[in-house]
Motif scaffolding. Structure first.
Motif, short mmCIF file in Angstrom:
data_model
loop_
_atom_site.label_atom_id
_atom_site.label_comp_id
_atom_site.label_asym_id
_atom_site.label_seq_id
_atom_site.Cartn_x
_atom_site.Cartn_y
_atom_site.Cartn_z
N GLN A 218 94.03 52.30 17.13
CA GLN A 218 95.32 52.07 17.78
C GLN A 218 95.69 50.60 17.81
OE1 GLN A 218 97.43 54.48 18.53
NE2 GLN A 218 95.89 55.91 17.75
N LEU A 219 94.69 49.72 17.98
CA LEU A 219 94.95 48.28 17.93
C LEU A 219 95.45 47.88 16.55
CD1 LEU A 219 91.89 46.77 19.84
CD2 LEU A 219 94.26 46.79 20.62
N GLY A 220 94.82 48.45 15.52
CA GLY A 220 95.23 48.14 14.15
C GLY A 220 96.65 48.57 13.87
N ALA A 221 97.02 49.73 14.37
CA ALA A 221 98.38 50.23 14.18
C ALA A 221 99.39 49.38 14.94
CB ALA A 221 98.47 51.68 14.63
N ARG A 222 99.02 48.97 16.15
CA ARG A 222 99.97 48.25 17.01
C ARG A 222 100.13 46.79 16.61
NH1 ARG A 222 99.69 47.75 23.66
NH2 ARG A 222 101.54 46.42 23.89
N TYR A 223 99.00 46.10 16.37
CA TYR A 223 99.06 44.66 16.14
C TYR A 223 98.87 44.26 14.67
CZ TYR A 223 98.71 44.36 21.20
OH TYR A 223 98.94 44.49 22.55
N GLY A 224 98.36 45.18 13.87
CA GLY A 224 98.14 44.86 12.46
C GLY A 224 99.03 45.62 11.51
N ASN A 225 99.92 46.45 12.07
CA ASN A 225 100.84 47.26 11.25
C ASN A 225 100.09 48.10 10.21
OD1 ASN A 225 103.22 46.25 12.53
ND2 ASN A 225 102.99 44.36 11.34
N THR B 237 96.74 56.72 6.33
CA THR B 237 96.47 56.55 4.89
C THR B 237 95.30 55.61 4.61
OG1 THR B 237 98.09 54.74 4.74
CG2 THR B 237 98.88 56.97 4.30
N THR B 238 94.84 54.91 5.63
CA THR B 238 93.70 54.00 5.45
C THR B 238 92.41 54.80 5.58
OG1 THR B 238 95.01 52.21 6.42
CG2 THR B 238 92.64 51.86 6.25
N LYS B 239 91.68 54.91 4.48
CA LYS B 239 90.56 55.86 4.42
C LYS B 239 89.22 55.28 4.84
CE LYS B 239 93.27 59.06 2.78
NZ LYS B 239 93.69 60.18 3.65
N THR B 240 88.95 54.00 4.54
CA THR B 240 87.61 53.45 4.78
C THR B 240 87.68 52.24 5.69
OG1 THR B 240 87.65 51.89 2.92
CG2 THR B 240 86.95 54.16 2.45
N LEU B 241 86.53 51.90 6.26
CA LEU B 241 86.45 50.72 7.11
C LEU B 241 86.79 49.46 6.31
CD1 LEU B 241 85.67 49.36 9.82
CD2 LEU B 241 83.31 49.26 8.98
N ASP B 242 86.30 49.38 5.08
CA ASP B 242 86.59 48.21 4.25
C ASP B 242 88.09 48.07 3.99
OD1 ASP B 242 83.94 47.64 4.17
OD2 ASP B 242 83.68 47.89 2.01
N ASP B 243 88.76 49.18 3.71
CA ASP B 243 90.22 49.14 3.49
C ASP B 243 90.93 48.66 4.76
OD1 ASP B 243 89.90 50.03 0.92
OD2 ASP B 243 90.36 52.13 1.38
N PHE B 244 90.47 49.17 5.89
CA PHE B 244 91.05 48.81 7.19
C PHE B 244 90.89 47.31 7.43
CE2 PHE B 244 90.73 48.86 11.96
CZ PHE B 244 92.03 49.30 12.22
N ALA C 87 92.96 45.11 4.95
CA ALA C 87 94.38 45.15 5.30
C ALA C 87 94.70 44.18 6.44
CB ALA C 87 94.79 46.56 5.69
N LEU C 88 93.67 43.83 7.20
CA LEU C 88 93.83 42.90 8.32
C LEU C 88 93.36 41.48 7.97
CD1 LEU C 88 92.56 45.26 11.15
CD2 LEU C 88 94.86 44.31 10.98
N ASN C 89 93.04 41.25 6.69
CA ASN C 89 92.54 39.94 6.23
C ASN C 89 91.19 39.57 6.84
OD1 ASN C 89 94.66 39.51 4.52
ND2 ASN C 89 95.34 37.60 5.45
N VAL C 90 90.36 40.57 7.08
CA VAL C 90 88.99 40.31 7.53
C VAL C 90 88.10 40.19 6.30
CG1 VAL C 90 86.99 41.25 8.77
CG2 VAL C 90 89.29 41.43 9.76
N ILE D 216 95.59 38.26 17.79
CA ILE D 216 96.99 38.55 17.49
C ILE D 216 97.72 39.06 18.74
CG2 ILE D 216 98.54 40.05 16.15
CD1 ILE D 216 96.47 39.97 13.89
N SER D 217 97.01 39.81 19.56
CA SER D 217 97.63 40.39 20.75
C SER D 217 97.91 39.36 21.84
CB SER D 217 96.73 41.50 21.33
OG SER D 217 95.59 40.94 21.98
N GLN D 218 97.22 38.23 21.77
CA GLN D 218 97.38 37.20 22.80
C GLN D 218 98.47 36.21 22.38
OE1 GLN D 218 95.30 37.37 25.82
NE2 GLN D 218 95.27 39.35 24.77
N LYS D 219 99.68 36.47 22.81
CA LYS D 219 100.83 35.69 22.35
C LYS D 219 100.69 34.21 22.69
CE LYS D 219 102.89 39.25 20.64
NZ LYS D 219 102.90 39.44 19.17
N GLN D 220 100.19 33.90 23.89
CA GLN D 220 100.07 32.50 24.29
C GLN D 220 99.02 31.78 23.47
OE1 GLN D 220 99.58 32.93 28.64
NE2 GLN D 220 101.49 31.80 28.85
#
Length: 719
Positions: free
Chosen positions: A310-317, A322-329, A332-335, A361-365
């Motif tokens: 849910q964090l990935g969907a909310r803050y990482g778009n 459709t994201t199948k594997t941990l590596d893909d996930f 996609a987040l530049n990890v 990313i979630s911490q705007k300040q």
């Protein structure tokens, strides 16, 4: 860019920069401000944060002690601008020519008398053992943050942070003073988030639904995202309720299911608070909690539960469907997943890194803080000629983007004053225009003016200070030219070019301009330059700018018996000595320069690699843009191509200068080339040639929606 399918020339360019592993390649192209190294991996950073917070809570007076150059002023501005938000009891100080480089006992005593009990040095202090001891005698704690080379005796400070000290947790030894300060303040700002000092537990487990028993459970703990040395893991090995440790170092005896659950609870709830992270969040956690209920095992309260998906969907778009594997996930987040390839619990660490990135990313300040302060890191890093490699690239990329639309009035005022507002700024513009503007105040004896500008909050104040510095910079330009002429005369009269290093001492030049003049002498003559200003009372203050592998710092170490103070880096250093020791000092450094072949001829035809025109297509040229930002340590690639035919030349007149556009061909492949600032004589020479060898840069030429690969010729030979 797919790093598994890189162009062979791109691979070679990376190799020439020492970048060969997948981990380093990925960071080079994709590292950004959300994937910066964790400041809490730096040794004693908790000491830094705790001491600052103690001072703030007790209303202690804090002094930020900087240096007069752009790196020192920006470093002081970073810490001062941060602390003034949370305390009124903070001041910043930068020394002028009279005070001199580094800590001053007189300044320390003055601030001690005003009630200062904590001093944080920036871009200085590592060579000030006596001054730090003096401060301790006055009941002042000094935290030294610096990036200069390490002396034999370190100061007995409250804490020391210098990336050049081995095994201290900095990811690079090539941080500027302002980058060191920024790194520490990232930890301080993070301490105001809800995760500070909490135990973060990444959980992963499997339950046999048919039997309602645990099949496998693993957990990885981190505090402030510093991963624990112990990873928790057990798996069921038979039907007799026997569980074995997955990670041998953790536990070597078999356990029952209830014992595993109790052991997990002990692992998770050791600290001041616990945050749980798992795929599925609260819903998935309920299954595990049901097992605790089955055995009536008490589980302490946890602070919160985070669902990675849910964090990935909310803050990482991320499209989690459709994201199948941990590596893909992760990718996609530049990890950078390649960093953990040889780790047994690789997936748990990757999940920890995913959570760290998404939390940032979630911490705007926090996010806004890093973006805004990166501008100061850009100014100081480029001005101090620090290699733009590794994490420095991430800071610079972020700052250049931030400068497109600066969010603070002080930067808008600065840019407008030097006609750069709404201009695309790159590192060359920073190096040639912005850094000299900031440095001008220090060079003209008033570094506090630059400090005031970089810490100003009001437009009127920023405008007034910008005007002052602009006038100083104009004066500086004029004086640099006249001083350079004075030095040139000295060089000719004293036959300085006969020596392996150019050494100049003069009473007729400005003390604050010795570094600039040394740089101009180096550029003019291609030799390491040592330029000294001699005061009326017989004190020489000098700067060195060295060529290539010539090591200025080591040369000063060799002659330190004659110096009262010195410091710096391989290619830029400063020092002070009594004029009575000048001849001895000169003889000593000339001897050192001779022994180290300072005068040896260098190959002037410098380029990265030879390529053929058939290797050049738009995909390749566009991939070169990913090597930006360019700068020291990551220069723009230079290529050489041989036996190139000049088919035709188009003349382009602009501002009374002649530029040339050449129609070039090699092996039946045609490309356009540009030569700036040419002449009619050069045109005739090129047209009459059989062929030419060219050294050049490659860029994408964009005009009216069209794109083509274009060659920009730096040097050529006619045959």
């Amino acid at each position: 860019m797919n790093i598994d399918n890189l162009n062979e020339i791109v691979k070679e360019l990376l190799k020439l920069r020492g970048i060969t592993s997948k981990e380093d390649i990925y960071d080079f192209f994709f590292q950004d401000i959300y994937s910066l190294s964790n400041p809490f991996n730096i040794k004693d950073v908790n000491v830094f944060v705790d001491r600052l917070k103690e001072a703030i809570e007790n209303d202690e007076k804090i002094l930020v002690y900087g240096d007069k150059d752009a790196d020192g002023v920006t470093a002081a501005s970073i810490i001062y601008n941060t602390l003034k938000v949370v305390t009124k009891n903070v001041e910043a100080f930068v020394p002028n020519h009279t005070t001199g480089y580094g800590l001053s006992k007189a300044v320390i005593e003055e601030y001690a008398n005003s009630g200062v009990s904590l001093i944080i040095t920036v871009d200085c202090g590592i060579s000030n053992a006596d001054e730090v001891e003096f401060a301790r005698d006055l009941s002042i704690d000094i935290i030294v943050t610096d990036h200069h080379d390490i002396p034999e005796i370190l100061p007995n400070a409250y804490a020391i942070f210098n990336p050049k000290i081995s095994n201290t947790g900095f990811v690079s030894k090539n941080f500027s003073g302002c980058a060191v300060a920024f790194k520490l303040m990232q930890a301080f700002v993070f301490s105001y988030t809800k995760l500070y000092n909490k135990d973060i537990i990444v959980l992963d487990y499997e339950i046999d639904k048919s039997k309602n028993v645990l099949k496998r459970i693993r957990a990885l703990k981190s505090t402030n995202f510093v991963v624990s040395d112990e990873v928790f893991g057990f798996e069921l090995i038979n039907d007799n309720n026997c569980y074995k440790s997955i990670y041998i170092d953790y536990y070597d005896e078999l356990m029952s299911e209830d014992e595993v659950l109790e052991e997990l609870a002990s692992y998770m709830f050791e600290g001041d608070g616990t945050v749980l992270v798992l795929t599925g969040g609260e819903d998935r956690l309920k299954r595990l909690l049901s097992l605790y209920e089955k055995y009536e095992i008490y589980l302490p309260e946890y602070d919160s539960v985070y669902d990675l998906l849910q964090l990935g969907a909310r803050y990482g778009n991320i499209n989690i469907k459709t994201t199948k594997t941990l590596d893909d996930f992760a990718l996609a987040l530049n990890v950078n997943i390649y960093r953990y390839d040889n780790i047994e619990y690789r997936d748990l660490i990757i999940k920890t890194e995913i959570f760290r990135r998404l939390f940032y990313i979630s911490q705007k300040q926090l996010q806004s803080y890093i973006r805004k302060k990166s501008i100061l890191v850009l100014f100081g890093t480029v001005a101090d000629v620090v290699p733009l490699i590794k994490e420095n690239r991430a800071y610079i990329k972020c700052a250049l983007k931030e400068l497109e639309k600066p969010s603070h009035i002080r930067y808008n005022v600065m840019l407008e004053k030097i006609n750069l507002l709404n201009t695309k700024i790159d590192t060359q513009i920073v190096s040639w225009r912005l850094a000299p503007f900031i440095n001008a105040a220090g060079r003209m004896g008033s570094p506090e003016t630059a400090l005031k500008l970089l810490t100003s909050e009001l437009k009127e104040e920023a405008l007034s200070l910008s005007d002052e510095i602009y006038n100083m910079n104009e004066t500086r330009k004029s004086l640099t030219e006249s001083n350079f002429n004075t030095v040139n005369e000295y060089i000719k009269i004293n036959s300085c070019l006969d020596f392996p290093v150019i050494v100049v001492k003069s009473k007729e030049i400005e003390q604050g301009l010795t570094g600039l003049i040394a740089g101009k002498v180096l550029s003019e003559y291609g030799k390491t330059a040592v330029i000294m200003y001699e005061s009326e009372d017989g004190i020489c203050v000098g700067s060195i700018r060295s060529r290539g592998d010539d090591n200025a710092r080591d040369m000063l170490e060799y002659a330190n018996a004659y110096l009262t103070k010195f410091g710096g880096h391989k290619n830029a250093a400063g020092f002070t000595l009594n004029a009575d020791n000048f001849d001895k000092f000169k003889n000593k450094i000339v001897k050192y320069a001779s022994s180290q072949n300072f005068a040896a001829e260098k190959n002037e035809d410098i380029f990265d690699m030879e390529i053929n025109f058939k290797d050049i297509d738009m995909k390749f040229v566009k991939s070169l843009e990913l090597f930006e930002p360019y700068g020291y340590g990551n220069e723009e690639p230079l290529f050489v191509s041989k036996n190139v035919k000049v088919n035709d030349i188009n003349r382009m007149q602009k501002n009374n200068k002649l530029h040339l556009r050449l129609d070039l061909m090699q092996d039946n492949r045609k490309l356009n080339g540009i030569i700036w600032n040419s002449s009619e004589e050069e045109v005739q020479k090129l047209l009459s040639s059989n062929y030419i060898d060219i050294i050049y840069k490659l860029k994408v030429n964009r005009f009216n929606g069209n794109e083509d690969a274009r060659i920009y010729i730096e040097k050529y030979k006619v045959f």
